[in-house]
Scaffold this motif. Structure first.
Motif, mmCIF file in Angstrom:
data_model
loop_
_atom_site.group_PDB
_atom_site.id
_atom_site.type_symbol
_atom_site.label_atom_id
_atom_site.label_comp_id
_atom_site.label_asym_id
_atom_site.label_seq_id
_atom_site.Cartn_x
_atom_site.Cartn_y
_atom_site.Cartn_z
ATOM 1 N N MET A 1 0.825 -1.207 0.000
ATOM 2 C CA MET A 1 0.000 0.000 0.000
ATOM 3 C C MET A 1 0.862 1.261 0.000
ATOM 4 O O MET A 1 0.438 2.313 -0.466
ATOM 5 N N SER B 1 1.612 2.043 -3.565
ATOM 6 C CA SER B 1 0.385 2.514 -4.214
ATOM 7 C C SER B 1 0.107 3.965 -3.846
ATOM 8 O O SER B 1 -0.288 4.772 -4.692
ATOM 9 N N PHE C 1 3.129 5.224 5.983
ATOM 10 C CA PHE C 1 2.828 3.860 5.542
ATOM 11 C C PHE C 1 4.012 2.948 5.884
ATOM 12 O O PHE C 1 4.685 2.417 5.002
ATOM 13 N N THR D 1 -11.877 -3.320 -3.872
ATOM 14 C CA THR D 1 -10.783 -2.851 -3.024
ATOM 15 C C THR D 1 -9.865 -1.907 -3.785
ATOM 16 O O THR D 1 -9.467 -0.853 -3.280
ATOM 17 N N SER D 2 -9.529 -2.263 -5.023
ATOM 18 C CA SER D 2 -8.650 -1.422 -5.834
ATOM 19 C C SER D 2 -9.310 -0.086 -6.159
ATOM 20 O O SER D 2 -8.651 0.957 -6.169
ATOM 21 N N ALA E 1 -9.155 2.238 -3.190
ATOM 22 C CA ALA E 1 -7.801 2.771 -3.026
ATOM 23 C C ALA E 1 -7.509 3.848 -4.060
ATOM 24 O O ALA E 1 -6.936 4.900 -3.744
ATOM 25 N N GLN F 1 -7.818 -4.534 5.051
ATOM 26 C CA GLN F 1 -6.984 -3.707 4.176
ATOM 27 C C GLN F 1 -7.593 -2.318 3.991
ATOM 28 O O GLN F 1 -6.884 -1.304 4.036
ATOM 29 N N ASN F 2 -8.898 -2.256 3.803
ATOM 30 C CA ASN F 2 -9.557 -0.965 3.615
ATOM 31 C C ASN F 2 -9.509 -0.115 4.878
ATOM 32 O O ASN F 2 -9.390 1.113 4.809
ATOM 33 N N MET G 1 -6.052 1.285 5.145
ATOM 34 C CA MET G 1 -5.932 2.340 4.143
ATOM 35 C C MET G 1 -6.598 3.626 4.625
ATOM 36 O O MET G 1 -6.024 4.719 4.532
#
Length: 271
Positions: free
Chosen positions: A43, A46, A73, A159-160, A163, A247-248, A251
């Motif tokens: 991440m 990204s 991060f 999810t992508s 992000a 993950q979200n 993020m």
């Protein structure tokens, strides 16, 4: 919204630690065996894509942005946060199921090629992946169908997409503030970005297909079909539902911190 999803997971799964929860060491093993640790730590890279996604050339603000991303991060911190949340919502039975598959011979081969794909330069991966997709469309369309079903089963596009929107939102707002040109509120800008959701979703679906074609290019058809069946199982769908929520949540937390730190940057005269 992300916090609401995670809170709902807590209620739905509804277990209070104890006998149903795997211990932290087993959770860490789960992350490593499944390759989800790579998904979490990646991440950071990204997030660094903010300037490129908005078309900004390298400048003082972009460099400051990337430096803050490195500070916020932090891989080990993100992994620790993932473990905290997984301990709260991931039943031991699902941990065992995930390790059981991804720890198998097929599972380890899949994780190996997925991790190798993550480390491949994007241009190289996309160029070869597009060639493979074109060939499969003609010679083996069933494999294309398998790839698309796999992506749908794990909720990867959602999810992508989340992000991608968050990266653009945070970078644009911070860059505008640095210019002294705050044209839109956060809600207004998010609404504008969401108007492009259909196009972004189509792009991400295409990207995922090409990436899968590249990553799994040396995996036999029978193994791909077996992988699809596992991903479509109720147990693995639950695993990915939790992993995507974790993950979200990470993020969202990191971007909130990033937004607060970006607001402290001094104005830049020329961006």
């Amino acid at each position: 919204m992300v916090r609401q999803v995670f809170a709902v997971l807590l209620v739905i799964i509804g277990f209070a630690g104890g006998a149903l929860a795997a211990d932290r060491a087993e959770m860490r093993r789960f992350l490593e065996v499944t390759g989800f640790d790579v998904a979490i730590t990646s991440m950071r890279e990204s997030a660094k894509a903010g300037p490129a996604l908005t078309g900004d050339a390298a400048n003082t603000f972009a460099h400051s942005y990337e430096e803050l991303v490195d500070q916020i991060f932090v891989p080990e911190e993100m992994l620790g946060r993932a473990l905290d949340m997984m301990e709260a919502v991931m039943p031991a039975a699902l941990v065992e199921y995930g390790i059981g598959f991804y720890g198998s011979d097929l599972g380890q081969r899949l994780v190996a090629v997925e991790n190798a794909s993550h480390m491949t330069p994007d241009a190289e991966r996309m160029a070869l992946g597009e060639e493979i997709v074109a060939q499969l469309m003609e010679a083996n369309p069933a494999r294309i169908k398998d790839y698309r079903a796999m992506q749908e089963a794990i909720g990867g596009t959602d999810t992508s997409l989340a992000a991608l929107i968050e990266i653009q939102l945070r970078y644009i707002m911070a860059a505008d503030a640095a210019r002294g040109e705050q044209t839109y509120s956060e809600d207004e800008l998010r609404t504008l970005l969401m108007q492009s959701e259909p196009q972004m979703r189509a792009h991400l679906d295409s990207y995922a297909l090409v990436a899968s074609a590249y990553a799994y290019r040396d995996i036999p058809d029978a193994d791909i079909k077996a992988y699809r069946e596992v991903l479509e199982s109720d147990e693995m769908r639950q695993v990915y539902e939790i992993l995507n929520a974790v993950q979200n949540e990470i993020m969202a937390e990191r971007y909130e911190t990033l937004a607060a730190e970006l607001a402290k940057l001094p104005p830049v005269q020329s961006l």
